[in-house]
Scaffold this motif. Sequence first.
Motif, short mmCIF file in Angstrom:
data_model
loop_
_atom_site.label_atom_id
_atom_site.label_comp_id
_atom_site.label_asym_id
_atom_site.label_seq_id
_atom_site.Cartn_x
_atom_site.Cartn_y
_atom_site.Cartn_z
N ILE A 67 0.85 -1.21 0.00
CA ILE A 67 0.00 0.00 0.00
C ILE A 67 0.88 1.25 0.00
O ILE A 67 0.63 2.20 -0.75
N ALA A 68 1.92 1.26 0.84
CA ALA A 68 2.80 2.42 0.93
C ALA A 68 3.58 2.64 -0.37
O ALA A 68 3.88 3.78 -0.74
N ALA A 69 3.90 1.54 -1.07
CA ALA A 69 4.71 1.65 -2.30
C ALA A 69 3.91 2.14 -3.49
O ALA A 69 4.48 2.69 -4.44
N SER A 70 2.60 1.96 -3.48
CA SER A 70 1.78 2.27 -4.65
C SER A 70 1.90 3.70 -5.14
O SER A 70 2.01 3.94 -6.35
N PRO A 71 1.89 4.72 -4.25
CA PRO A 71 2.06 6.09 -4.76
C PRO A 71 3.41 6.30 -5.44
O PRO A 71 3.49 7.00 -6.45
N ILE A 72 4.46 5.67 -4.90
CA ILE A 72 5.78 5.78 -5.51
C ILE A 72 5.75 5.20 -6.92
O ILE A 72 6.24 5.81 -7.89
N LEU A 73 5.17 4.01 -7.06
CA LEU A 73 5.09 3.35 -8.36
C LEU A 73 4.29 4.18 -9.37
O LEU A 73 4.66 4.29 -10.53
N LEU A 74 3.18 4.77 -8.90
CA LEU A 74 2.32 5.54 -9.79
C LEU A 74 3.03 6.79 -10.30
O LEU A 74 3.02 7.07 -11.51
N ILE A 75 3.67 7.53 -9.40
CA ILE A 75 4.36 8.76 -9.80
C ILE A 75 5.54 8.46 -10.72
O ILE A 75 5.72 9.11 -11.76
N LEU A 76 6.34 7.45 -10.37
CA LEU A 76 7.53 7.14 -11.17
C LEU A 76 7.17 6.63 -12.56
O LEU A 76 7.86 6.94 -13.53
N GLN A 77 6.08 5.84 -12.68
CA GLN A 77 5.73 5.33 -14.01
C GLN A 77 5.23 6.45 -14.91
O GLN A 77 5.48 6.44 -16.12
N ILE A 78 4.55 7.44 -14.33
CA ILE A 78 4.11 8.59 -15.12
C ILE A 78 5.32 9.36 -15.65
O ILE A 78 5.33 9.84 -16.79
N LEU A 79 6.37 9.45 -14.84
CA LEU A 79 7.58 10.18 -15.23
C LEU A 79 8.45 9.40 -16.21
O LEU A 79 9.05 9.98 -17.12
N THR A 80 8.53 8.08 -16.02
CA THR A 80 9.48 7.29 -16.82
C THR A 80 8.91 6.73 -18.12
O THR A 80 9.66 6.45 -19.05
N LEU A 81 7.57 6.54 -18.20
CA LEU A 81 7.00 5.93 -19.39
C LEU A 81 7.35 6.68 -20.68
O LEU A 81 7.76 6.04 -21.67
N PRO A 82 7.23 8.02 -20.74
CA PRO A 82 7.62 8.71 -21.98
C PRO A 82 9.07 8.47 -22.37
O PRO A 82 9.39 8.33 -23.55
N ILE A 83 9.95 8.39 -21.36
CA ILE A 83 11.38 8.17 -21.65
C ILE A 83 11.60 6.79 -22.25
O ILE A 83 12.29 6.64 -23.27
N TYR A 84 10.98 5.75 -21.63
CA TYR A 84 11.15 4.39 -22.14
C TYR A 84 10.48 4.20 -23.50
O TYR A 84 11.00 3.46 -24.35
N LEU A 85 9.36 4.85 -23.72
CA LEU A 85 8.72 4.76 -25.04
C LEU A 85 9.64 5.33 -26.10
O LEU A 85 9.78 4.76 -27.20
#
Length: 324
Positions: free
Chosen positions: A127-145
């Motif tokens: 539960i505590a990790a979920s916000p971290i995962l959500l924010i980081l994926q929003i930031l990193t997805l454009p870079i990886y794409l």
Amino acid sequence: MKDSLERHQVWLYLAAIIFGMVTGWFWPAVTVTFETLLWPVLGLLLYTTFTQVPLTHMATAFRDKRFNAALVLGNFLIMPAIVWLLLFIAPADPAIRLGIVLVLLVPCTDWFISFTHLGGGDGTRAIAASPILLILQILTLPIYLWLFIGEDMVSANLTGHFVPVFFGLILTPLLLAWLTEKAGKKRPGFAGYIRSLGWLPVPFLALVVFMIAASQITLVIQTGRMLPQLLVIFSLYLVLAALVSKVLSRSFHLPGARGRTLAFSFGTRNSFVVLPFAIALPELWAPAVVVIVFQSLVELFGMTAYLKWLPRLISKPDESSSAH
């Protein structure tokens, strides 16, 4: 009751897909309405799901530095490298490859928690990790794409299609969910409302896949020949995710529940979050939608296997000694 719904949700989605394909085949005129309704239903799905992510607890999410370091290293460096390797055995079709990249690069933030709870992981840390995962994926997805798709992204102007969806269908439900959680902290009545919303993501996702199967029946049939190859790729991903979690749990000294939590995080992906991006693309890229929906089904069957496999793969020292 809610645990039972989440444990057996894969059968609900499978039934929704079959029913959707039958509907689309025999009553194609109805599917035009589904295409129109899909966007508001997706918005509701994302809103109800985001309300279950503790967005107002970001500060507590950073406390276990060792666990978070393993979580971020696995999800945003090692697993993307594995996705890059899996692309070597992927179909050459750019739309299929885009679907693979889109869905495998975003860690899950909802049923990751459910399966962690069901599979003997550490639900509190999930539960505590979920916000971290959500924010980081929003930031990193454009870079990886950009790194993985590169020229195809530029030539098809994919960014131009992604940006409106990101602001309209991702950030808006995210902001509303955050406001709902803030209200839940101040008013007890809202806390009950948020708990009741926890029942909705599974039925809403079933409705979404029903609509997609019904409105994209021709596309589903056309893409069907590639599904065995995709099954191999997504199954390999799940096996490698579990093995990576085993290595990282040992390297970071996270045995037992915390190690299993890593495995459920690496294995589950945020398919419903990237689905709007794929749906918004021009028709040429439409097969990416089928890839994302198919991956979520493979993943759910994989999670059923994880529930039995992970307690043996990643155990506490005293658990492993007692097993011999």
